[in-house]
Design a protein around this motif. Structure first.
Motif, PDB file in Angstrom:
ATOM      1  N   ARG A  49       0.830  -1.214   0.000  1.00 43.18           N
ATOM      2  CA  ARG A  49       0.000   0.000   0.000  1.00 43.18           C
ATOM      3  C   ARG A  49       0.859   1.255   0.000  1.00 43.18           C
ATOM      4  NH1 ARG A  49      -5.014  -2.381   3.666  1.00 43.18           N
ATOM      5  NH2 ARG A  49      -5.639  -3.772   1.977  1.00 43.18           N
ATOM      6  N   ARG A  50       1.940   1.214   0.771  1.00 39.44           N
ATOM      7  CA  ARG A  50       2.820   2.383   0.796  1.00 39.44           C
ATOM      8  C   ARG A  50       3.474   2.593  -0.569  1.00 39.44           C
ATOM      9  NH1 ARG A  50       3.737   3.664   6.506  1.00 39.44           N
ATOM     10  NH2 ARG A  50       2.663   2.005   7.626  1.00 39.44           N
ATOM     11  N   ASN A 124     -10.332 -21.247  -7.718  1.00 33.05           N
ATOM     12  CA  ASN A 124     -10.228 -22.129  -6.541  1.00 33.05           C
ATOM     13  C   ASN A 124     -10.974 -23.428  -6.752  1.00 33.05           C
ATOM     14  OD1 ASN A 124      -9.074 -19.915  -5.470  1.00 33.05           O
ATOM     15  ND2 ASN A 124     -10.399 -19.744  -3.699  1.00 33.05           N
ATOM     16  N   LYS A 213     -10.576   4.605 -12.393  1.00 33.54           N
ATOM     17  CA  LYS A 213      -9.478   4.912 -11.485  1.00 33.54           C
ATOM     18  C   LYS A 213      -8.169   5.102 -12.247  1.00 33.54           C
ATOM     19  CE  LYS A 213      -7.421   1.477  -9.405  1.00 33.54           C
ATOM     20  NZ  LYS A 213      -6.899   0.471  -8.473  1.00 33.54           N
ATOM     21  N   ILE A 217      -9.421   9.122 -13.302  1.00 29.98           N
ATOM     22  CA  ILE A 217      -9.238   9.879 -12.061  1.00 29.98           C
ATOM     23  C   ILE A 217      -7.771  10.227 -11.806  1.00 29.98           C
ATOM     24  CG2 ILE A 217      -9.610   9.867  -9.571  1.00 29.98           C
ATOM     25  CD1 ILE A 217     -12.246   9.734 -10.756  1.00 29.98           C
ATOM     26  N   HIS A 218      -6.908   9.205 -11.807  1.00 29.82           N
ATOM     27  CA  HIS A 218      -5.513   9.506 -11.495  1.00 29.82           C
ATOM     28  C   HIS A 218      -4.860  10.424 -12.530  1.00 29.82           C
ATOM     29  CE1 HIS A 218      -4.801   7.510  -7.704  1.00 29.82           C
ATOM     30  NE2 HIS A 218      -5.632   6.559  -8.100  1.00 29.82           N
TER      31      HIS A 218
ATOM     32  N   LEU B  13     -15.608  10.494  -3.958  1.00 31.63           N
ATOM     33  CA  LEU B  13     -14.566  10.747  -4.939  1.00 31.63           C
ATOM     34  C   LEU B  13     -13.286  10.017  -4.542  1.00 31.63           C
ATOM     35  CD1 LEU B  13     -14.188  12.541  -7.535  1.00 31.63           C
ATOM     36  CD2 LEU B  13     -12.864  14.047  -6.049  1.00 31.63           C
ATOM     37  N   LEU B  16     -13.249   6.486  -5.362  1.00 31.08           N
ATOM     38  CA  LEU B  16     -12.898   6.211  -6.759  1.00 31.08           C
ATOM     39  C   LEU B  16     -11.384   6.127  -6.916  1.00 31.08           C
ATOM     40  CD1 LEU B  16     -15.272   8.500  -8.842  1.00 31.08           C
ATOM     41  CD2 LEU B  16     -15.397   6.036  -8.542  1.00 31.08           C
ATOM     42  N   VAL B  17     -10.696   6.953  -6.147  1.00 28.10           N
ATOM     43  CA  VAL B  17      -9.237   6.985  -6.234  1.00 28.10           C
ATOM     44  C   VAL B  17      -8.633   5.696  -5.697  1.00 28.10           C
ATOM     45  CG1 VAL B  17      -7.174   8.172  -5.382  1.00 28.10           C
ATOM     46  CG2 VAL B  17      -9.166   9.493  -6.090  1.00 28.10           C
ATOM     47  N   THR B  19     -10.257   2.653  -5.157  1.00 24.91           N
ATOM     48  CA  THR B  19     -10.919   1.386  -5.485  1.00 24.91           C
ATOM     49  C   THR B  19      -9.898   0.323  -5.965  1.00 24.91           C
ATOM     50  OG1 THR B  19     -12.759   0.411  -6.698  1.00 24.91           O
ATOM     51  CG2 THR B  19     -11.389   1.952  -7.916  1.00 24.91           C
ATOM     52  N   PRO B  20     -10.011  -0.924  -5.636  1.00 19.11           N
ATOM     53  CA  PRO B  20     -11.111  -1.570  -4.916  1.00 19.11           C
ATOM     54  C   PRO B  20     -10.981  -1.482  -3.392  1.00 19.11           C
ATOM     55  CG  PRO B  20      -9.501  -3.202  -5.570  1.00 19.11           C
ATOM     56  CD  PRO B  20      -9.005  -1.905  -6.087  1.00 19.11           C
ATOM     57  N   LEU B  21      -9.953  -0.819  -2.899  1.00 23.53           N
ATOM     58  CA  LEU B  21      -9.851  -0.618  -1.452  1.00 23.53           C
ATOM     59  C   LEU B  21     -10.663   0.613  -1.067  1.00 23.53           C
ATOM     60  CD1 LEU B  21      -6.031  -1.211  -0.883  1.00 23.53           C
ATOM     61  CD2 LEU B  21      -7.898  -2.835  -0.620  1.00 23.53           C
ATOM     62  N   ASP B  25      -8.592   2.013   4.297  1.00 22.02           N
ATOM     63  CA  ASP B  25      -7.551   0.988   4.296  1.00 22.02           C
ATOM     64  C   ASP B  25      -6.164   1.618   4.290  1.00 22.02           C
ATOM     65  OD1 ASP B  25      -9.278  -1.227   4.297  1.00 22.02           O
ATOM     66  OD2 ASP B  25      -9.612  -1.013   2.149  1.00 22.02           O
ATOM     67  N   TYR B  26      -6.062   2.752   3.623  1.00 20.71           N
ATOM     68  CA  TYR B  26      -4.773   3.454   3.608  1.00 20.71           C
ATOM     69  C   TYR B  26      -4.571   4.258   4.900  1.00 20.71           C
ATOM     70  CZ  TYR B  26      -4.323   2.213  -1.298  1.00 20.71           C
ATOM     71  OH  TYR B  26      -4.202   1.513  -2.472  1.00 20.71           O
ATOM     72  N   ASP B  28      -5.687   3.628   7.779  1.00 18.12           N
ATOM     73  CA  ASP B  28      -5.405   2.732   8.903  1.00 18.12           C
ATOM     74  C   ASP B  28      -3.911   2.495   9.074  1.00 18.12           C
ATOM     75  OD1 ASP B  28      -8.022   2.502   9.481  1.00 18.12           O
ATOM     76  OD2 ASP B  28      -8.301   0.478   8.688  1.00 18.12           O
ATOM     77  N   LEU B  29      -3.173   2.611   7.980  1.00 19.00           N
ATOM     78  CA  LEU B  29      -1.735   2.375   8.057  1.00 19.00           C
ATOM     79  C   LEU B  29      -1.054   3.406   8.939  1.00 19.00           C
ATOM     80  CD1 LEU B  29      -0.682   1.715   4.348  1.00 19.00           C
ATOM     81  CD2 LEU B  29      -0.871   0.033   6.177  1.00 19.00           C
ATOM     82  N   ASP B  38     -12.629   2.114  12.408  1.00 15.82           N
ATOM     83  CA  ASP B  38     -13.195   1.082  13.271  1.00 15.82           C
ATOM     84  C   ASP B  38     -12.609   1.312  14.656  1.00 15.82           C
ATOM     85  OD1 ASP B  38     -14.272   0.104  11.015  1.00 15.82           O
ATOM     86  OD2 ASP B  38     -13.055  -1.719  10.906  1.00 15.82           O
ATOM     87  N   CYS B 307     -11.350 -24.975  -1.824  1.00 20.66           N
ATOM     88  CA  CYS B 307     -11.768 -23.781  -2.561  1.00 20.66           C
ATOM     89  C   CYS B 307     -12.352 -22.684  -1.679  1.00 20.66           C
ATOM     90  CB  CYS B 307     -12.784 -24.151  -3.635  1.00 20.66           C
ATOM     91  SG  CYS B 307     -14.424 -24.500  -2.998  1.00 20.66           S
ATOM     92  N   PHE B 308     -12.678 -22.984  -0.458  1.00 18.89           N
ATOM     93  CA  PHE B 308     -13.265 -22.024   0.475  1.00 18.89           C
ATOM     94  C   PHE B 308     -14.589 -21.463  -0.048  1.00 18.89           C
ATOM     95  CE2 PHE B 308      -9.293 -22.781   2.208  1.00 18.89           C
ATOM     96  CZ  PHE B 308      -9.244 -22.300   3.505  1.00 18.89           C
ATOM     97  N   VAL B 311     -17.625 -21.668   3.015  1.00 24.57           N
ATOM     98  CA  VAL B 311     -17.515 -21.119   4.369  1.00 24.57           C
ATOM     99  C   VAL B 311     -18.828 -20.516   4.843  1.00 24.57           C
ATOM    100  CG1 VAL B 311     -15.019 -20.754   4.424  1.00 24.57           C
ATOM    101  CG2 VAL B 311     -16.514 -18.989   3.500  1.00 24.57           C
TER     102      VAL B 311
END
Ligand code: FES
Lengths: 372, 351
Positions: A49-50, A124, A213, A217-218, B13, B16-17, B19-21, B25-26, B28-29, B38, B307-308, B311
């Motif tokens: 991520r970084r 899978n 994206k 966007i970028h 917006l 969109l930058v 995605t998909p995270l 998520d960033y 939190d780092l 959270d 294959c999970f 679950v």
């Protein structure tokens, strides 16, 4: 099924014993999974991520060539890590045992145009269950290539080196189409199947987001660097696609890897299933960095035996697995990346022609196999 | 446009930058405790209380909404790489100036989380939290007379209340095996010296267990007191019966932390919560087959554990992994592979 059966020298009892020995290897890893493994995947995710953030940051100034180069290289590596060592492995459930809802096969979404949910089904479930069974495992040639002498040749196959190259460049789209079973589903009757339509919609949504994206966007955020950033993200995606296509071709395509007939898996025992995975996969040898960049799919044999073990453990597992290959006198197909890539491409070219037009690979006799 | 609407636009917006995270998520780092994340907390210190109990000082994230004395929080911490959740009473007063909260943990034999927190956890560790909850609290209008009936780590919610509120007339009967096992012993004796508490300290190794029938002798006016009891199930059962027998049940408040312990068996009754079906299963049949046999729509794939695709949340009870024999007990958020798991005693799946 082409050459003589390389496992013919094994008795049923030996095959079951082999299965038990492999189970024991698996149990050992499961019992020792812990903090170190969890720290490993968290570290990879954090580094990825970084790296992605930094690279995208640098690309805001991609109008300057050095920034373009560094940013593009960084983004390519970040995308490769994201798809291979993280996405592929998380979606296999390799990290589900951590009970972290954010690093879990049921919640993970990756930087790829095929939605995680659909990929999990085709990869899978179908590919890993029916590994290298012609007609059941579509990963064999992705339904567009002839991968074995025993498959009927058709003039269309003349073009397969070209298809394969195009597929490599746009690999993520190829995978998405493949997960959708597009070839089969575009027929008039199937097209309107509501289940197919829902899945196609999901892919459409994912593609829209990804394209927006990377290509809108970028670049827009980069202002005057719009075009150069666009070129950078395109390049990064291309690099990632070529890389993952190469790695994946090395997993099941190189010479020496066996394919199986549909009939042969009827009533397969656990030992036989293991044996099929062993004979149907090939490894890439190399440094630790190489293993990480391939998502440890360089340990394809180990991955196919134990798809749900954490990827960072395949290296240690490989030592034990290799010893079993030796013990049971089986051929452990492995080689450096260039050699394996060449071997796989060679096969693609060779099989694009009808059998009688090419010199067949000399078939090893059983004696040679045992000696190998 | 209101600022809220503007903010949600901006956030969209940003999505969109990334995605998909998600942007979080960033974030939190770098800032796991920020507002909007959270709920998490950072362990700042761990102080030993007794040989097997310790107080953990936690800096809660910005989303922390505070607690009422006597309430508990659920804490999620990674032990050997696996996230486990447990509930602990908050032992700090609500008025703590630095905004930190404390929980006090007693290591129970084989307790994965409690042993980890008491002996292995290190300051700096980020843990996961839920907002405080629980009815085991003092009412707004403080009762004139209070009795705390506690044993072992059952002292923790009572201590949370004692530290928070000065009560006019409060008696505590507290049991622990030996003097050195009494958690907060110094604090309790300070309160006694301050005349803020009347304490009856029972060392069960030498004095024997508290017999609730003796209550009349120990605290003659017990029936007039609003009582909060927390401790092992035996003590609480006895108290509930005693209060009921004397017709004063409404004065007794109890808190039980460890719900019935799961006893892993071989096979058992499998309940499919959503469809409301219940069937008997043996210890060798995969739950996937059990469900399909009962006509429940079960997700599936390879049917061999790779294959999970199968679950399913395990809501209660325990299951056994047919390959390794490993037992998995139900906990919040625990999913099991139904194609390689069998019932290990009664259990419930969310299907
Ligand atoms: S059905 Fe594939 S893991 Fe259970």
């Amino acid at each position: 099924m082409t050459a003589i059966d390389p496992t013919a020298h094994l008795t049923d009892e030996q095959i079951e014993e082999l299965g038990r020995e492999l189970d024991a290897i698996r149990d050992e890893v499961i019992a020792s999974r812990g903090e170190k493994d969890a720290a490993y995947i968290r570290k990879v995710i954090s580094v990825q991520r970084r790296l992605e953030l930094t690279s995208r940051g640098i690309l805001l100034f991609s109008i300057f060539p050095p920034a373009w180069l560094i940013g593009t290289a960084g983004l390519s590596v970040a995308k490769i890590l994201e798809n291979m060592e993280i996405g592929h492995n998380v979606l296999h459930g390799q990290w589900d045992w951590m009970r972290d809802p954010k690093i879990h096969s049921t919640t993970w979404e990756w930087d790829h145009v095929s939605p995680a949910e659909q990929w999990k089904h085709s990869h899978n479930q179908l590919h890993h269950t029916y590994t290298n069974v012609i007609g059941k495992d579509n990963d064999l040639g992705y339904g567009i290539m002839r991968v074995d002498e025993d498959q009927k040749w058709h003039p269309m196959h003349l073009g397969q080196p070209l298809w394969n190259f195009i597929n490599a460049c746009f690999f993520e789209y190829g995978i998405a189409a493949y997960d959708l079973e597009l070839g089969k589903n575009l027929h008039k009757r199937r097209r309107n199947n509501p289940e197919f339509r829902a899945r196609a919609k999901a892919v459409g949504r994912k593609i829209r987001k990804q394209v927006l994206k990377d290509y809108v966007i970028h670049p827009l955020l980069s202002g005057p660097s719009f075009l150069t950033t666009l070129a950078a993200t395109f390049t990064a995606n291309l690099v990632r696609n070529l890389w993952s296509h190469s790695v994946i071709m090395c997993g099941h395509f190189p010479e020496g890897v066996a394919v199986f007939e549909r009939r042969s898996i009827k009533g397969e025992t656990r030992g036989q299933w293991y044996l099929r995975q062993m004979m149907g996969s090939a490894n890439i040898s190399g440094s630790k960095a190489m293993h990480i960049m391939t998502g440890n799919l360089s340990h394809q044999i180990e991955h196919h035996l134990f798809p749900d073990l954490p990827s960072n453990r395949y290296a240690e597992v490989a030592v034990k697995v290799k010893a079993l290959f030796e013990k049971y006198e089986l051929d452990y197909v492995s080689g450096p990346l260039p050699k394996q890539v060449f071997s796989a491409w060679h096969k693609v070219f060779r099989l694009s022609l009808p059998n009688k037009k090419v010199k067949q690979t000399p078939k090893k006799t059983e004696k040679e196999l045992v000696a190998a | 446009m209101t600022s809220v609407a503007l903010r949600s636009r901006a956030w969209k917006l940003l999505e969109l930058v990334t995605t998909p995270l998600l942007p979080s998520d960033y974030l939190d780092l770098v800032s796991p405790l920020r507002a909007g994340a959270d709920l998490r907390g950072r362990i700042e210190a761990i102080h030993p209380e007794t040989g097997d109990a310790a107080t953990v000082v936690i800096k809660p994230g910005r989303g922390w909404r505070g607690h009422v004395a006597g309430q508990y929080i659920r804490v999620g911490i990674d032990v050997d790489g696996v996230r486990l959740w447990r509930a602990y009473s908050v032992t700090s007063p609500t008025s703590r100036a630095d905004g930190r909260i404390t929980i006090t943990v007693k290591a129970i034999p084989d307790g994965k989380v409690s042993n980890h927190l008491v002996r292995k956890a290190r300051p700096g560790t980020v843990i996961h939290l839920d907002q405080a909850t629980g009815e085991f609290v003092l009412p707004k209008t403080r009762p004139a007379k209070v009795l705390f009936l506690t044993a072992g780590s059952g002292i923790t919610p009572a201590m949370g209340m004692l530290r928070d509120t000065r009560l006019a007339d409060v008696v505590m009967i507290h049991s622990a095996p030996r003097k050195q096992d009494v958690i907060f012993r110094n604090d309790l004796h300070d309160l006694v010296a301050d005349k803020a508490l009347r304490l009856l300290e029972l060392h069960t190794d030498t004095d024997g267990m508290l017999d609730v029938a003796r209550l009349q002798d120990l605290v003659p006016d017990w029936a007039e007191r609003e009582t909060w009891a927390c401790g092992p199930a035996g003590l609480l059962d006895a108290a509930e019966e005693h209060w009921a027998r004397h017709g004063v049940s409404e004065r007794l408040h109890t808190e039980r932390f460890r719900p019935s312990v799961v006893v892993a068996g071989d096979g058992g009754e499998v309940t499919f919560g959503k469809t409301g079906k219940t069937v008997e299963a043996d210890g060798a049949t995969p739950l996937l087959d059990v469900g399909e046999g009962a006509g429940v729509l079960m997700p599936s794939g390879c049917r061999m554990g790779i294959c999970f695709g199968c679950v399913t949340p395990l809501k209660s009870g325990a299951v056994r992994d047919l390959r390794t024999g490993e037992i998995t007990e139900a906990e919040n958020g625990v999913l099991v592979q139904t194609c390689v798991s069998a019932a290990a005693g009664p259990c419930e799946l969310e299907r």
